[in-house]
Design a protein around this motif. Structure first.
Motif, PDB file in Angstrom:
ATOM      1  N   SER A 285     -76.309 -30.686 112.899  1.00 24.00           N
ATOM      2  CA  SER A 285     -75.508 -30.132 113.997  1.00 24.00           C
ATOM      3  C   SER A 285     -74.408 -29.216 113.473  1.00 24.00           C
ATOM      4  O   SER A 285     -74.094 -28.186 114.086  1.00 24.00           O
ATOM      5  CB  SER A 285     -74.898 -31.267 114.829  1.00 24.00           C
ATOM      6  N   PHE A 286     -73.822 -29.566 112.315  1.00 24.96           N
ATOM      7  CA  PHE A 286     -72.740 -28.739 111.770  1.00 24.96           C
ATOM      8  C   PHE A 286     -73.276 -27.423 111.202  1.00 24.96           C
ATOM      9  O   PHE A 286     -72.617 -26.384 111.296  1.00 24.96           O
ATOM     10  CB  PHE A 286     -71.964 -29.513 110.698  1.00 24.96           C
ATOM     11  N   GLN A 287     -74.456 -27.461 110.631  1.00 23.65           N
ATOM     12  CA  GLN A 287     -75.066 -26.220 110.159  1.00 23.65           C
ATOM     13  C   GLN A 287     -75.358 -25.292 111.340  1.00 23.65           C
ATOM     14  O   GLN A 287     -75.119 -24.081 111.269  1.00 23.65           O
ATOM     15  CB  GLN A 287     -76.346 -26.526 109.385  1.00 23.65           C
ATOM     16  N   THR A 288     -75.856 -25.867 112.416  1.00 27.20           N
ATOM     17  CA  THR A 288     -76.149 -25.082 113.621  1.00 27.20           C
ATOM     18  C   THR A 288     -74.874 -24.444 114.169  1.00 27.20           C
ATOM     19  O   THR A 288     -74.854 -23.256 114.520  1.00 27.20           O
ATOM     20  CB  THR A 288     -76.786 -25.974 114.703  1.00 27.20           C
ATOM     21  N   ARG A 289     -73.804 -25.243 114.231  1.00 28.33           N
ATOM     22  CA  ARG A 289     -72.534 -24.705 114.737  1.00 28.33           C
ATOM     23  C   ARG A 289     -72.023 -23.582 113.840  1.00 28.33           C
ATOM     24  O   ARG A 289     -71.504 -22.569 114.334  1.00 28.33           O
ATOM     25  CB  ARG A 289     -71.486 -25.822 114.805  1.00 28.33           C
ATOM     26  N   GLY A 290     -72.184 -23.757 112.534  1.00 30.41           N
ATOM     27  CA  GLY A 290     -71.712 -22.749 111.591  1.00 30.41           C
ATOM     28  C   GLY A 290     -72.396 -21.407 111.785  1.00 30.41           C
ATOM     29  O   GLY A 290     -71.739 -20.369 111.907  1.00 30.41           O
ATOM     30  N   VAL A 291     -73.725 -21.410 111.830  1.00 26.56           N
ATOM     31  CA  VAL A 291     -74.452 -20.130 111.955  1.00 26.56           C
ATOM     32  C   VAL A 291     -74.256 -19.515 113.335  1.00 26.56           C
ATOM     33  O   VAL A 291     -74.200 -18.280 113.473  1.00 26.56           O
ATOM     34  CB  VAL A 291     -75.956 -20.296 111.629  1.00 26.56           C
ATOM     35  N   ASN A 292     -74.137 -20.342 114.380  1.00 31.59           N
ATOM     36  CA  ASN A 292     -73.886 -19.803 115.711  1.00 31.59           C
ATOM     37  C   ASN A 292     -72.505 -19.148 115.795  1.00 31.59           C
ATOM     38  O   ASN A 292     -72.350 -18.067 116.384  1.00 31.59           O
ATOM     39  CB  ASN A 292     -74.008 -20.902 116.774  1.00 31.59           C
ATOM     40  N   LEU A 293     -71.506 -19.811 115.200  1.00 34.00           N
ATOM     41  CA  LEU A 293     -70.155 -19.248 115.193  1.00 34.00           C
ATOM     42  C   LEU A 293     -70.120 -17.945 114.397  1.00 34.00           C
ATOM     43  O   LEU A 293     -69.452 -16.984 114.790  1.00 34.00           O
ATOM     44  CB  LEU A 293     -69.160 -20.251 114.601  1.00 34.00           C
ATOM     45  N   LEU A 294     -70.866 -17.914 113.298  1.00 33.87           N
ATOM     46  CA  LEU A 294     -70.961 -16.694 112.491  1.00 33.87           C
ATOM     47  C   LEU A 294     -71.463 -15.530 113.335  1.00 33.87           C
ATOM     48  O   LEU A 294     -70.899 -14.428 113.310  1.00 33.87           O
ATOM     49  CB  LEU A 294     -71.922 -16.911 111.325  1.00 33.87           C
ATOM     50  N   LEU A 295     -72.533 -15.772 114.063  1.00 31.02           N
ATOM     51  CA  LEU A 295     -73.138 -14.710 114.875  1.00 31.02           C
ATOM     52  C   LEU A 295     -72.174 -14.234 115.955  1.00 31.02           C
ATOM     53  O   LEU A 295     -72.018 -13.024 116.181  1.00 31.02           O
ATOM     54  CB  LEU A 295     -74.436 -15.219 115.512  1.00 31.02           C
ATOM     55  N   ILE A 296     -71.514 -15.184 116.617  1.00 30.83           N
ATOM     56  CA  ILE A 296     -70.561 -14.818 117.674  1.00 30.83           C
ATOM     57  C   ILE A 296     -69.400 -14.017 117.088  1.00 30.83           C
ATOM     58  O   ILE A 296     -69.020 -12.967 117.610  1.00 30.83           O
ATOM     59  CB  ILE A 296     -70.030 -16.082 118.382  1.00 30.83           C
TER      60      ILE A 296
END
Length: 341
Positions: A285-296
């Motif tokens: 879940s933390f990896q997912t949040r990291g890459v999503n935040l990066l994209l945003i």
């Protein structure tokens, strides 16, 4: 957050407080630069310098000292005392926050040492942080000195060194906190981790060029997008300001702006590729949040950069663009950590 070691909570809060203070320091530093306030205090007093002029006599003395240097003589000789006070405030608050950050790092560090709350690894990392903090302070004064000699402008190289050291100090502080927040080891994809590392390096280079743009006041030219003046992707001023040609890309206003605006696409493509590759993997879940935040954040930061350019760098938008870079670096650091440990 994954399982935390209870004894590390206070240390984690200490490190994250340091991160927050560095964030505030960078914001104030950006305002100081964009309001051209950085040369208003021409001397350095570690202890007594924390107290601003307290009465009219002291203010006049500070103003008379300012008058002895090139910025007043060549740019601000029309200033009165009240105008001087305005620029003095931002440089003074910037220096005070710097001193406060030093105390926030040193005093708890000594306390944790005495209480044996730090592992050997954390002690070594904390010593690196203390060195980075001290070096950052030195670079700040080294930068100011460059604007007190002949020309009322600080060296854009020294400005970039001062800024990127602040960003790297933050990133490393955040990394050390993350090591304590996520103590459990796991299998990693080294190839993907190395790809993120390259993206991290490109982002750092882009931040350095952002400092070059700020130091050379290069944001006030070619205020068009997606092309430079006259509808050209690379305007001829990019390569004719200096000789030999390579100097244009580290010292020329047009050349530096061209590199900064071009690197923005490279950073965006790298982060898009990181997001795309990550989505094809099984992630926590933390990896997912990291890459999503990066994209945003890369989208937000790209937009802020374009608006800052089109509006010719109003102070509020210039500061917001710098804040965006800070948050983007935070997201990149978090993502790299989650795919590294």
């Amino acid at each position: 957050m994954t399982k935390q070691r209870k004894e590390n909570k206070a240390v984690i809060y200490w490190l994250l407080t340091g991160c927050l203070l560095i964030f505030i320091m960078v914001i104030v530093g950006g305002i100081t630069r964009l309001t051209h306030s950085g040369l208003s205090i021409s001397n350095y007093k570690l202890i007594s310098g924390t107290i601003p002029p307290m009465n009219e006599v002291e203010w006049k003395e500070a103003f008379e000292l300012y008058k002895q240097y090139p910025e007043y003589q060549k740019l601000h000789n029309h200033f009165n005392l009240e105008e001087f006070k305005d620029i003095y405030f931002w440089e003074w608050i910037h220096r005070v926050i710097g001193r406060f950050i030093g105390l926030v790092f040193i005093i708890p560090f000594i306390y944790f040492l005495i209480k044996k709350r730090l592992s050997k690894s954390t002690i070594n990392k904390s010593l690196v942080l203390l060195f980075l903090g001290g070096f950052q302070g030195f670079l700040g004064w080294y930068m100011v000195k460059s604007g007190l000699v002949d020309e009322p402008n600080v060296s854009h190289f020294r400005l970039a060194a001062h800024l990127i050291t602040a960003f790297l100090t933050f990133a490393y502080t955040f990394w050390v906190a993350l090591d304590l927040m996520f103590p459990d080891k796991k299998a990693i994809d080294k190839k993907f981790r190395n790809f993120i590392r390259i993206g991290f390096a490109v982002l750092i280079l882009q931040i350095i060029y952002g400092a070059f743009v700020a130091g050379l006041d290069a944001g006030w030219i070619h205020n068009h997008w997606p092309f430079m003046n006259e509808g050209k992707f690379m305007h001829e001023t990019v390569y004719i300001e200096h000789n030999p040609i390579y100097l244009n890309f580290i010292e020329g206003k047009s050349g530096v702006q061209f590199v900064h605006r071009t690197l923005a696409y490279v950073v965006a493509i790298f982060i898009l590729a990181i997001w795309y590759k990550a989505k094809r993997m099984t992630m926590t879940s933390f990896q997912t949040r990291g890459v999503n935040l990066l994209l945003i954040m890369v989208g937000v930061q790209f937009l802020l950069g374009v608006l800052t350019l089109l509006m010719a760098v109003p102070v509020w938008l210039g500061v917001l663009h710098q804040v965006g870079a800070f948050i983007l670096l935070s997201a990149m650091t978090f993502t790299l950590h989650r795919f590294s440990k």
